[in-house]
Structures are given as structure tokens and as C-alpha cells.
Motif scaffolding. Sequence first.
Motif, PDB file in Angstrom:
ATOM      1  N   TRP A   1      33.835  14.752  57.408  1.00 55.65           N
ATOM      2  CA  TRP A   1      34.192  16.077  57.263  1.00 55.65           C
ATOM      3  C   TRP A   1      33.384  16.673  56.065  1.00 55.65           C
ATOM      4  O   TRP A   1      33.273  16.374  54.833  1.00 55.65           O
ATOM      5  CB  TRP A   1      35.620  16.007  57.139  1.00 55.65           C
ATOM      6  CG  TRP A   1      36.125  17.510  56.670  1.00 55.65           C
ATOM      7  CD1 TRP A   1      35.712  18.595  57.093  1.00 55.65           C
ATOM      8  CD2 TRP A   1      37.326  18.106  55.970  1.00 55.65           C
ATOM      9  NE1 TRP A   1      36.359  19.673  56.816  1.00 55.65           N
ATOM     10  CE2 TRP A   1      37.217  19.074  55.967  1.00 55.65           C
ATOM     11  CE3 TRP A   1      38.308  17.048  55.334  1.00 55.65           C
ATOM     12  CZ2 TRP A   1      38.562  19.727  55.422  1.00 55.65           C
ATOM     13  CZ3 TRP A   1      39.260  17.687  54.787  1.00 55.65           C
ATOM     14  CH2 TRP A   1      39.469  18.884  54.655  1.00 55.65           C
ATOM     15  N   VAL A   2      32.546  17.509  56.538  1.00 57.17           N
ATOM     16  CA  VAL A   2      31.418  17.870  55.267  1.00 57.17           C
ATOM     17  C   VAL A   2      32.015  19.398  54.953  1.00 57.17           C
ATOM     18  O   VAL A   2      31.978  20.297  55.655  1.00 57.17           O
ATOM     19  CB  VAL A   2      29.944  17.821  55.727  1.00 57.17           C
ATOM     20  CG1 VAL A   2      29.186  18.362  54.552  1.00 57.17           C
ATOM     21  CG2 VAL A   2      29.612  16.715  56.328  1.00 57.17           C
ATOM     22  N   VAL A   3      32.249  19.600  53.390  1.00 58.32           N
ATOM     23  CA  VAL A   3      32.748  20.810  53.007  1.00 58.32           C
ATOM     24  C   VAL A   3      31.681  21.039  52.052  1.00 58.32           C
ATOM     25  O   VAL A   3      31.335  20.630  50.828  1.00 58.32           O
ATOM     26  CB  VAL A   3      34.081  20.648  52.406  1.00 58.32           C
ATOM     27  CG1 VAL A   3      34.397  21.782  51.679  1.00 58.32           C
ATOM     28  CG2 VAL A   3      35.051  20.038  53.513  1.00 58.32           C
ATOM     29  N   ALA A   4      30.967  22.546  51.938  1.00 59.99           N
ATOM     30  CA  ALA A   4      30.149  22.861  51.106  1.00 59.99           C
ATOM     31  C   ALA A   4      30.587  24.317  50.743  1.00 59.99           C
ATOM     32  O   ALA A   4      30.972  25.098  51.514  1.00 59.99           O
ATOM     33  CB  ALA A   4      28.640  23.218  51.770  1.00 59.99           C
TER      34      ALA A   4
ATOM     35  N   VAL B   1      32.318  26.512  53.707  1.00 56.55           N
ATOM     36  CA  VAL B   1      31.926  26.210  54.986  1.00 56.55           C
ATOM     37  C   VAL B   1      32.089  24.766  55.345  1.00 56.55           C
ATOM     38  O   VAL B   1      31.712  23.928  54.321  1.00 56.55           O
ATOM     39  CB  VAL B   1      30.607  26.494  55.161  1.00 56.55           C
ATOM     40  CG1 VAL B   1      29.978  26.154  56.668  1.00 56.55           C
ATOM     41  CG2 VAL B   1      30.059  28.021  54.955  1.00 56.55           C
ATOM     42  N   GLU B   2      32.614  24.343  56.377  1.00 59.95           N
ATOM     43  CA  GLU B   2      32.951  23.122  56.766  1.00 59.95           C
ATOM     44  C   GLU B   2      32.394  22.765  58.240  1.00 59.95           C
ATOM     45  O   GLU B   2      32.013  23.605  58.984  1.00 59.95           O
ATOM     46  CB  GLU B   2      34.459  22.743  56.641  1.00 59.95           C
ATOM     47  CG  GLU B   2      35.223  23.497  57.944  1.00 59.95           C
ATOM     48  CD  GLU B   2      36.765  23.413  57.704  1.00 59.95           C
ATOM     49  OE1 GLU B   2      37.233  22.274  57.939  1.00 59.95           O
ATOM     50  OE2 GLU B   2      37.471  24.404  57.567  1.00 59.95           O
ATOM     51  N   SER B   3      32.016  21.307  58.310  1.00 57.08           N
ATOM     52  CA  SER B   3      31.488  20.936  59.500  1.00 57.08           C
ATOM     53  C   SER B   3      32.033  19.600  59.764  1.00 57.08           C
ATOM     54  O   SER B   3      31.965  18.666  58.983  1.00 57.08           O
ATOM     55  CB  SER B   3      29.958  20.957  59.618  1.00 57.08           C
ATOM     56  OG  SER B   3      29.598  20.527  60.656  1.00 57.08           O
ATOM     57  N   GLY B   4      32.516  19.200  60.952  1.00 58.20           N
ATOM     58  CA  GLY B   4      32.989  18.024  61.103  1.00 58.20           C
ATOM     59  C   GLY B   4      34.543  17.908  61.215  1.00 58.20           C
ATOM     60  O   GLY B   4      35.154  18.959  60.898  1.00 58.20           O
ATOM     61  N   SER B   5      35.025  16.816  61.664  1.00 58.95           N
ATOM     62  CA  SER B   5      36.478  16.800  61.948  1.00 58.95           C
ATOM     63  C   SER B   5      37.469  16.292  60.520  1.00 58.95           C
ATOM     64  O   SER B   5      36.699  15.642  59.773  1.00 58.95           O
ATOM     65  CB  SER B   5      36.916  15.498  62.905  1.00 58.95           C
ATOM     66  OG  SER B   5      38.099  15.070  62.897  1.00 58.95           O
ATOM     67  N   ARG B   6      38.325  17.333  60.275  1.00 60.59           N
ATOM     68  CA  ARG B   6      39.337  16.986  59.302  1.00 60.59           C
ATOM     69  C   ARG B   6      39.851  15.313  59.279  1.00 60.59           C
ATOM     70  O   ARG B   6      40.267  15.037  58.261  1.00 60.59           O
ATOM     71  CB  ARG B   6      40.304  17.947  59.075  1.00 60.59           C
ATOM     72  CG  ARG B   6      39.870  19.466  58.811  1.00 60.59           C
ATOM     73  CD  ARG B   6      40.723  20.404  58.292  1.00 60.59           C
ATOM     74  NE  ARG B   6      40.215  21.640  57.866  1.00 60.59           N
ATOM     75  CZ  ARG B   6      40.676  22.289  56.905  1.00 60.59           C
ATOM     76  NH1 ARG B   6      42.065  22.164  56.482  1.00 60.59           N
ATOM     77  NH2 ARG B   6      39.922  23.529  56.446  1.00 60.59           N
ATOM     78  N   ARG B   7      39.849  14.973  60.352  1.00 58.21           N
ATOM     79  CA  ARG B   7      40.287  13.511  60.227  1.00 58.21           C
ATOM     80  C   ARG B   7      39.197  12.301  59.522  1.00 58.21           C
ATOM     81  O   ARG B   7      39.837  11.217  59.590  1.00 58.21           O
ATOM     82  CB  ARG B   7      40.636  13.056  61.675  1.00 58.21           C
ATOM     83  CG  ARG B   7      41.786  13.779  62.460  1.00 58.21           C
ATOM     84  CD  ARG B   7      42.170  13.138  63.756  1.00 58.21           C
ATOM     85  NE  ARG B   7      40.980  13.442  64.693  1.00 58.21           N
ATOM     86  CZ  ARG B   7      40.911  14.448  65.679  1.00 58.21           C
ATOM     87  NH1 ARG B   7      41.775  15.388  65.451  1.00 58.21           N
ATOM     88  NH2 ARG B   7      39.845  14.241  66.349  1.00 58.21           N
TER      89      ARG B   7
END
Length: 301
Positions: free
Chosen positions: A39-42, A4-10
Motif C-alpha cells: 500500500w503505497v502512500v505519497a 495519493v495512494e495506490s494498492g490495497s490498504r490490507r
Amino acid sequence: YNYVESGSRRQEMILCLHDFGDFWYGWRNQLRCLSHSNWVVALDLKGFGETKKPFIASKYKDEVVVEQLKQFIDVLQEDDKQIVIIGHGLGGYIAWKFVEKYPSMVRKFISISTPHPRIWLKHVMRSWRSVIENRWLYVCRLPFLPEMEMVTNDLEVFDKRFKKSNSVTDLTNYSNFDKEAYKYTFSRTTDWQGPINYFRNLPLADSSVLKEEGPKKCIPVEALLLVGNMDPDVSLDLVSQSARYVDRFAMHIVNGAGHSPHQEQPNVVNKHINKFVKDELSYMTKWSSMMKVVSQPKFSS
């Protein structure tokens, strides 16, 4: 990997690795609060949640898991930008292994309630008393029985985690929905097989672990070591000793938190993570200076 991700990939990637008996949902507060400038990836670790669950225990060896994690990062990260990696418990164990092997990929490392693997293993194996206290790790070497026990007791496992009485856990940041999410995710025997396979690969019979005196070479990555002052599983001493394995480090003791400070005290932990990522924390370069922190007589909540 399921993630699950949140925020911009930039933005800079913050990769979150969860503990045993957990899944990506354990980072819900970080996904929400750290994504404004990151860019937070869990992810669900291999064998957990919706990620593939190989049956064979050898598929969960440290070197296999670390290589697959690198491949995941290479695919997700389109260029060679460094990342921030956060690990808690089992995820912290894997994160330590990753930053040791691929330090050039990591700009910052955050260890939550996780001593360095060699320090932790040495502690587990140091005496018969330690072996007895950690006998569950040895039981995990048996086939099928640990998984059956966990499924039989799954309601008890999570009821105990979310029970306020006789617990150091602050339930302010938990809900009944959270508890049901965990019960659903770990409701089958196969849901426990992967997690337990990590423990089946621990070198608990390797006596050379007890003879190691310290790191041969420090990891050239800045580290933040976080631990709750009421953690029933990990001592402050073990976490502080881990500082000798990195060149530069900061340490913070989260008052009133147990083994999962990022869930029990998310606002406090997120504040320190943000400061660390933005280079707003002061660092130490000598492990001996940590003893001044650890030797304080009492930590009040």
C-alpha cells in the motif's frame, strides 16, 4: 496532509516523503510499480502542494513536523502495524528524524540521496568554503527574499532540472507533462514559503553540531541507503557515513543517476526497494565495512 495512494490498504504501508522543490508526484513511478504487493502512500509534505501552508516558520520545526507525521500515520493506519518509510532529500531528513524518535513504528527505512541530518549539517558548517558553497541555506534565513527569488526564477529552476545538456539527469523517464506539473505546483510565492521555512529552522548557528563524533545509540531499524554515483549535491562518503547510525544496513549505488535516482532510474531503484522490503538483500552491521565500497576508484555509468 494531501496524499495519493495506490494498492490495497490490507498490504503493508510504504510511506514516501519527497524532497525540496518536489511534491507527491515525484513518487509517480513508485506509486505505479510498488503497489502490486504494498500500500503505497505519497504525500505532500507540510507547506507543499495541496497540503496546508502555515505562514509562521516555527510551524516547520523538526519536532513539530515529526509529531504531525506520526498523527497522520496513526489516523491512516487503523492498527499498530509497522510501516516502511522512504525519504528523499528534505523528505529523507524528516524520515531520519522520524525513525530516530519512533523506531518501533518502522519496519524498514529507505534513505535516497540523504545523509543522516547530523552528518549533513556537520558537512555544511565545517568550513568557510562549505558555508559559501551552501550559502543558499543561509539566504533562506532572510524574510520574503528567498520566496521572491524562487518565483522569479521558477521557470529556470525546472527548465534546468529537465534539461538534458550539461546535466547528469537521465530524461528518459521524464516528459513535458512532468515539467509543466512542477511549474504549476510551484507557480506562486506561497508555494515556496513552506519549503523555505524548513531551511529557516536549520540549526546553522549551533556550533555543538561540529563537536558531535557519532551516534549515542544506533537506530534499531533496518535501512537501505541509495545514492546516485553522479549526484552533484550529495557525496557517496556522506551517505556511507550515515550507516553508523543504524544497526543493520544495505547500500546501493545507482549508476548513471544524479540526485533523484528514483525518478531517473525508477526500474533499478524499484527493484532494490522490492528486494529490501521482502528481505532479499544482504546486510552489513559494521560501518567500517562500507569503506570498501566507497573507496572504489571509479563508478561508471
